[in-house]
Write a protein that holds these residues in place. Structure first.
Motif, PDB file in Angstrom:
ATOM      1  N   LYS A  87      -5.007  15.753  -2.995  1.00 36.09           N
ATOM      2  CA  LYS A  87      -5.072  17.172  -3.345  1.00 36.09           C
ATOM      3  C   LYS A  87      -5.838  17.334  -4.649  1.00 36.09           C
ATOM      4  N   VAL A 119       9.777  10.230 -10.825  1.00 41.71           N
ATOM      5  CA  VAL A 119       8.378   9.809 -10.778  1.00 41.71           C
ATOM      6  C   VAL A 119       7.878   9.547 -12.201  1.00 41.71           C
ATOM      7  N   TYR A 120       7.117   8.475 -12.368  1.00 39.96           N
ATOM      8  CA  TYR A 120       6.652   8.049 -13.686  1.00 39.96           C
ATOM      9  C   TYR A 120       5.187   7.625 -13.607  1.00 39.96           C
ATOM     10  N   GLN A 126       0.296  16.353 -11.924  1.00 40.21           N
ATOM     11  CA  GLN A 126      -0.468  15.263 -11.320  1.00 40.21           C
ATOM     12  C   GLN A 126      -1.506  15.764 -10.315  1.00 40.21           C
ATOM     13  N   LYS A 156      -2.981  -1.442 -12.639  1.00 35.74           N
ATOM     14  CA  LYS A 156      -3.005  -1.079 -11.217  1.00 35.74           C
ATOM     15  C   LYS A 156      -4.277  -1.571 -10.524  1.00 35.74           C
ATOM     16  N   ASN A 182       9.806   6.510  -7.719  1.00 35.93           N
ATOM     17  CA  ASN A 182       8.402   6.226  -7.438  1.00 35.93           C
ATOM     18  C   ASN A 182       7.770   5.853  -8.773  1.00 35.93           C
ATOM     19  N   ARG A 189       2.823  18.653  -1.169  1.00 38.62           N
ATOM     20  CA  ARG A 189       1.359  18.620  -1.298  1.00 38.62           C
ATOM     21  C   ARG A 189       0.743  19.453  -0.184  1.00 38.62           C
ATOM     22  N   TYR A 215      -8.319   9.476  -8.578  1.00 35.51           N
ATOM     23  CA  TYR A 215      -7.858  10.654  -7.841  1.00 35.51           C
ATOM     24  C   TYR A 215      -6.708  11.370  -8.537  1.00 35.51           C
ATOM     25  N   GLU A 217      -1.793   3.018  -1.856  1.00 41.31           N
ATOM     26  CA  GLU A 217      -2.924   3.954  -1.992  1.00 41.31           C
ATOM     27  C   GLU A 217      -3.977   3.625  -0.950  1.00 41.31           C
ATOM     28  N   ARG A 227      -1.761  13.151   1.255  1.00 37.32           N
ATOM     29  CA  ARG A 227      -3.184  13.410   1.415  1.00 37.32           C
ATOM     30  C   ARG A 227      -3.683  13.870   0.055  1.00 37.32           C
ATOM     31  N   ARG A 282       0.056  -5.232  -6.582  1.00 39.18           N
ATOM     32  CA  ARG A 282       0.656  -4.035  -5.970  1.00 39.18           C
ATOM     33  C   ARG A 282       1.121  -4.348  -4.542  1.00 39.18           C
ATOM     34  N   PHE A 339       3.330   3.159  -3.351  1.00 33.35           N
ATOM     35  CA  PHE A 339       2.271   3.375  -2.359  1.00 33.35           C
ATOM     36  C   PHE A 339       1.109   2.442  -2.667  1.00 33.35           C
TER      37      PHE A 339
HETATM   38  N1  SAM Z   1       2.270   5.866 -11.402  1.00 33.03           N
HETATM   39  C1  SAM Z   1       2.983   5.266 -10.329  1.00 33.03           C
HETATM   40  C2  SAM Z   1       2.058   4.618  -9.356  1.00 33.03           C
HETATM   41  O1  SAM Z   1       0.873   4.909  -9.395  1.00 33.03           O
HETATM   42  O2  SAM Z   1       2.554   3.851  -8.549  1.00 33.03           O
HETATM   43  C3  SAM Z   1       3.810   6.319  -9.674  1.00 33.03           C
HETATM   44  C4  SAM Z   1       3.139   7.059  -8.631  1.00 33.03           C
HETATM   45  S1  SAM Z   1       2.256   8.506  -8.815  1.00 33.03           S
HETATM   46  C5  SAM Z   1       2.998   9.352 -10.095  1.00 33.03           C
HETATM   47  C6  SAM Z   1       2.756   9.136  -7.230  1.00 33.03           C
HETATM   48  C7  SAM Z   1       1.764   9.046  -6.121  1.00 33.03           C
HETATM   49  O3  SAM Z   1       1.044  10.250  -6.114  1.00 33.03           O
HETATM   50  C8  SAM Z   1       0.704   7.984  -6.169  1.00 33.03           C
HETATM   51  O4  SAM Z   1       1.178   6.743  -5.701  1.00 33.03           O
HETATM   52  C9  SAM Z   1      -0.407   8.574  -5.302  1.00 33.03           C
HETATM   53  O5  SAM Z   1      -0.300   8.116  -3.977  1.00 33.03           O
HETATM   54  C10 SAM Z   1      -0.109  10.055  -5.330  1.00 33.03           C
HETATM   55  N2  SAM Z   1      -1.224  10.831  -5.889  1.00 33.03           N
HETATM   56  C11 SAM Z   1      -1.905  10.583  -7.003  1.00 33.03           C
HETATM   57  N3  SAM Z   1      -2.893  11.503  -7.168  1.00 33.03           N
HETATM   58  C12 SAM Z   1      -2.828  12.342  -6.113  1.00 33.03           C
HETATM   59  C13 SAM Z   1      -3.587  13.491  -5.700  1.00 33.03           C
HETATM   60  N4  SAM Z   1      -4.619  13.945  -6.388  1.00 33.03           N
HETATM   61  N5  SAM Z   1      -3.216  14.123  -4.556  1.00 33.03           N
HETATM   62  C14 SAM Z   1      -2.171  13.683  -3.836  1.00 33.03           C
HETATM   63  N6  SAM Z   1      -1.426  12.608  -4.185  1.00 33.03           N
HETATM   64  C15 SAM Z   1      -1.740  11.932  -5.296  1.00 33.03           C
END
Ligand code: SAM
Ligand code: SF4
Length: 475
Positions: A282, A143-144, A363, A219, A178, A321, A105, A203, A280, A225, A201
């Motif tokens: 996106k 955020v990473y 992202q 992951k 995060n 979002r 996603y 997820e 949610r 996790r 999260f």
């Molecule tokens: N890479 C780390 C991880 O996965 O734990 C940091 C988190 S990521 C950069 C931030 C969050 O964005 C994810 O945990 C996920 O819940 C959310 N995310 C990822 N893709 C998304 C999407 N297409 N729409 C909305 N939220 C999204």
């Protein structure tokens, strides 16, 4: 008063799997509750008692539109009683989008070879933070992606760099994270850099769904996790954020699982998570999401209201979002923290011109691109009290100490006055005249509503000190 940090050990029972999909499905398979039962559950929550899994399942299973309206009304009342009218503001800062995972996603997934990969250098990070400070931000979440370059030492260094940047009266007073799960040592290293909340999260709490959406990379390990925040506790981080990504599996299942995760923390450590997030899905570049479980707007606001009732004392975060209309509705019944002035493209805060989004650099798509001041202005128009407060974490009111304070009076004693003090700094340093005028009016209205004359007097004194040039005053 400075509180002593707590140390936590992971008791053996914590490592037993605490998410049992059969148990959650059994709760959800219960018959539709009768209306009186639903009303009793709402009343229990309004009494500020945490709801059980069974009771929350009853709220989730209430399908009658009238009852759903009563659930939303209950959440609205509860929010007013506990959180008052203050809304905490923050901004995300993406540090690096390299990623070895393949979350189906996410635009950062390794399979998305069109994604332009960037890691901010120290100089770029400093420019970004200066730009954020010049807008008035005080709280950031870094955020990473998950990548060997972004190990605990790297994360800790980025946190230290962010804290070191001071522009005019600007400074970042709380840095949340995060990032991917770490081991205990890694969490300890990051904790030492002075972070606020560590968010991970899950997820999806549904193991088969999780497996499908995370086909490869570190992951893909569900348990690693799931137990990450237990390791964070043992590493000394007692300020934790949990979350589920809505749209991967049945939303009702994920709500119950978030509650189960909360119960786990409360049972084992006697504290709950500080925040719950419910992003949610996106649009994002190069992704592959089955639309079957995407959550409608109607169900989304419903789930926010149910979460509010289920965990009355947990902060709830809703990000850009979501479009403005959903954000505004969600604020009325439960959300306590929102981001403002959000830009996701790496390095884009320092670019003065707001370009349209380029999903090959980001992202996912955001749906609320208002500036921080536009958001503050609208919050003020709607009678909210925007807050940049970082008080609790700065004096160590976290973890168990935070829970002790999550009682009636806490918000009035600390959060509301601190919201006024931090808003007044914003009005002095960053707001255009029209926003400042509204803001001082809202502060005065809130002062007049204060019940404790002592706190009101002290708040007025501190507001004067801020007007006279002092900064960073809090209770
Ligand atoms: N890479 C780390 C991880 O996965 O734990 C940091 C988190 S990521 C950069 C931030 C969050 O964005 C994810 O945990 C996920 O819940 C959310 N995310 C990822 N893709 C998304 C999407 N297409 N729409 C909305 N939220 C999204
Ligand atoms: Fe990487 Fe996190 Fe995106 Fe997954 S959600 S691909 S781990 S950045």
């Amino acid at each position: 008063m400075k509180f002593k940090p707590q140390t936590y050990r992971i008791p053996d029972e914590a490592m037993k799997p605490f998410i049992d999909p059969d148990e959650i499905h059994e709760f959800l398979d219960r018959p539709t509750p009768d209306p009186d039962k639903v009303r009793q559950i709402i009343a229990k929550s309004l009494n500020k008692e945490r709801l059980s899994l069974e009771e929350t399942a009853d709220l989730l299973n209430a399908e009658d539109p009238e009852l759903i309206n009563e659930i939303k009304a209950g959440a609205r009342t509860l929010k007013e009683r506990i959180y008052g009218n203050r809304i905490v503001l923050f901004a995300p800062l993406y540090i690096g989008n390299k990623c070895v995972n393949n979350c189906k996603y996410c635009g950062f997934r390794i399979a998305n070879t069109d994604q332009i990969r960037t890691t901010l250098s120290d100089e770029q990070m400093i420019r970004e933070v200066e730009a954020l400070e010049e807008n008035g931000q005080k709280r950031l979440i870094l955020v990473y992606g998950e990548h060997p370059d972004y190990d605990a030492e790297f994360i800790a260094n980025t946190v230290r760099t962010v804290y070191s940047v001071k522009k005019g009266n600007g400074e970042i007073r709380r840095v949340n994270i995060n990032a991917a799960p770490l081991d205990i040592e890694g969490f300890r290293t990051v904790k030492e850099s002075g972070i606020g909340t560590y968010q991970v999260f899950q997820e999806s709490y549904h193991p088969d769904t999780y497996k499908y959406y995370h086909p490869s990379g570190p992951k893909s390990n569900f348990e690693w996790r799931l137990t990450s925040l237990d390791r964070a506790m043992e590493g000394g981080i007692d300020d934790l954020g949990i979350g589920a990504l809505f749209g991967l599996y049945d939303w009702k299942y994920e709500v119950l699982a978030l509650l189960r995760h909360t119960n786990h923390f409360e049972a084992v450590y006697n504290i709950g998570p500080h925040t719950i997030s419910f992003p949610r899905i996106k649009a994002a570049a190069g992704t592959d999401v089955d639309p079957k479980y995407l959550v409608s707007d109607e169900d989304f606001v419903r789930l926010i209201a149910i979460l509010r009732l289920a965990v009355p004392y947990t902060g709830m975060i809703l990000t850009a979002r979501e479009p403005v209309s959903i954000r505004q509705e969600a604020l009325t019944f439960g959300v306590s923290q929102i981001d403002g002035g959000t830009k996701l493209e790496l390095g884009s805060y320092a670019e003065k011109e707001q370009d349209s989004q380029n999903l090959n650099r980001e992202q996912f798509e955001i749906n609320d691109s208002r500036s921080l001041n536009e958001i503050i202005d609208e919050l003020l128009d709607q009678g909210y009290l925007p807050s940049f407060c970082t008080g609790c974490y700065r004096v160590g009111r976290t973890g168990e100490h935070f829970m002790e304070f999550s009682v009636p009076g806490f918000i009035k004693r600390y959060c509301t006055p601190n919201a006024m003090l931090t808003l007044s700094e914003y009005l002095m340093d960053y707001a255009p005249d029209s926003t400042a005028e509204k803001g001082w009016k809202v502060i005065e209205e809130n002062l007049q509503k204060m019940e404790d004359p002592g706190t009101e007097k002290e708040t007025r004194i501190r507001l004067e000190r801020i007007k006279n040039g002092e900064r960073d005053l809090f209770f």
